[in-house]
Motif scaffolding. Structure first.
Motif, short mmCIF file in Angstrom:
data_model
loop_
_atom_site.label_atom_id
_atom_site.label_comp_id
_atom_site.label_asym_id
_atom_site.label_seq_id
_atom_site.Cartn_x
_atom_site.Cartn_y
_atom_site.Cartn_z
N ASN A 175 -8.65 -2.68 -7.35
CA ASN A 175 -8.63 -1.39 -6.68
C ASN A 175 -8.56 -0.26 -7.71
O ASN A 175 -7.49 0.05 -8.22
CB ASN A 175 -7.43 -1.33 -5.72
N GLU A 176 -9.72 0.34 -8.01
CA GLU A 176 -9.84 1.41 -9.00
C GLU A 176 -9.56 0.96 -10.44
O GLU A 176 -9.40 1.77 -11.33
CB GLU A 176 -8.96 2.62 -8.66
N THR A 216 -2.87 -4.01 -7.39
CA THR A 216 -4.01 -3.22 -7.85
C THR A 216 -4.97 -4.07 -8.67
O THR A 216 -6.19 -4.02 -8.46
CB THR A 216 -3.51 -2.02 -8.68
N ASP A 229 -6.65 -6.91 -6.44
CA ASP A 229 -7.72 -6.42 -5.57
C ASP A 229 -8.87 -5.79 -6.35
O ASP A 229 -9.96 -5.63 -5.81
CB ASP A 229 -7.17 -5.37 -4.60
N HIS A 281 0.82 -1.21 0.00
CA HIS A 281 0.00 0.00 0.00
C HIS A 281 0.86 1.26 0.00
O HIS A 281 2.06 1.20 0.19
CB HIS A 281 -0.95 0.00 1.20
#
Length: 295
Positions: free
Chosen positions: A118-119, A113, A116, A18
């Motif tokens: 994630n965006e 990314t 997950d 992260h």
């Protein structure tokens, strides 16, 4: 063993890199004496000293010179809205540029990314490919994450021999999650011949590195005498080490030790204290035992 059973047994988690951890690791590698471009070097120093606008200017200057480290740092700032107005698209584009330039940390970050979602749209194949690019450069987090992908059969075929291969590489880089993972693989005979002594060896390595799951597991092995000589006092020691750091399973196990006087003098009040700590975190066995003690 069918695929569903194997996946249930292979219960590891992707090691997420992260933002703040990624940025601090970047700074730490700089301070370790690695030669970086001056803009990036000075940018990290400015960031660490609180001169954020100066840091931003230096990272921007480095990115314009196609320095992948500066480009990655700038991408993290935009993606997470630190110093600058949050711009996820621009941040991801910069991180992608750095990754395409071969920067392993950026490659692993993209892997997490995509894993997950994630965006971005979740894409295990894309995650697997990015982990692979970073792993072949010897980046420990990516080596571990690639092992997980092979173990779960996500983004690639399920292949425990490949899992073992990449766990070993990450473990040799002193990554405790990978050392713990090898302990699990040896304890269950996944990709290797089942070997309790080897399992205990790797759990011990991870436990001594401070990995809470491994500390709890080592406590269990000492209490059972599995793969090493039974020693209830050492079991108590490792349960206590993980319990004091907030690991619920170890808190429950420590409570049992006090409750039954195993490896320590019997102390019901301390047992109740640790049962409560575990119960507060949702440990069902601790909740049940507390009801019994208060009935």
């Amino acid at each position: 063993m069918n695929s569903q059973t194997a996946r249930k047994m292979f219960s590891f988690d992707i090691r997420a890199n992260h933002f703040f951890r990624a940025f601090l690791l970047l700074a730490m590698s700089l301070l370790a004496g690695v030669a970086f471009a001056d803009d990036f070097n000075d940018g990290v120093s400015a960031y660490k000293s609180g001169n954020y606008q100066q840091a931003l200017s230096l990272f921007e200057a480095g990115a314009k010179k196609d320095d992948p480290k500066s480009t990655y740092a700038l991408g993290l700032l935009y993606k997470n809205g630190v110093i600058v107005r949050k711009d996820i698209g621009r941040g991801l584009n910069l991180i992608m540029k750095s990754a395409n330039q071969g920067f392993a940390r950026a490659q692993n970050y993209l892997g997490v990314t995509y894993y997950d979602g994630n965006e971005v749209e979740q894409d295990y194949k894309e995650a697997f490919d990015w982990y692979g690019k970073a792993a072949v450069q010897g980046y420990p987090d990516a080596e571990y994450n690639l092992a997980v992908m092979y173990g779960l059969g996500k983004g690639t075929r399920q292949d425990f021999s490949e899992t073992i291969k990449w766990l070993r590489k990450a473990a040799m880089h002193q990554l405790p999650e990978a050392q713990y993972g090898l302990g699990v693989m040896y304890s269950r005979g996944l990709g290797v011949v089942k070997n309790d002594e080897q399992s205990a060896y790797w759990f011990s390595k991870a436990a001594r590195a401070g990995y809470l799951k491994a500390q709890n597991k080592l406590g269990i092995l000492y209490s059972e005498g599995k793969g090493l000589e039974k020693d209830e006092k050492k079991a108590f020691h490792w349960f206590e080490a993980a319990a004091e750091k907030g690991y619920a399973k170890a808190q429950f196990n420590l409570a049992v030790m006090y409750d039954k006087g195993i490896g320590v003098a019997k102390d019901v009040s301390k047992a109740i204290m640790w049962y409560r700590k575990a119960a507060t975190q949702g440990n069902v066995a601790a909740q049940k035992r507390l009801k019994q003690l208060h009935s």
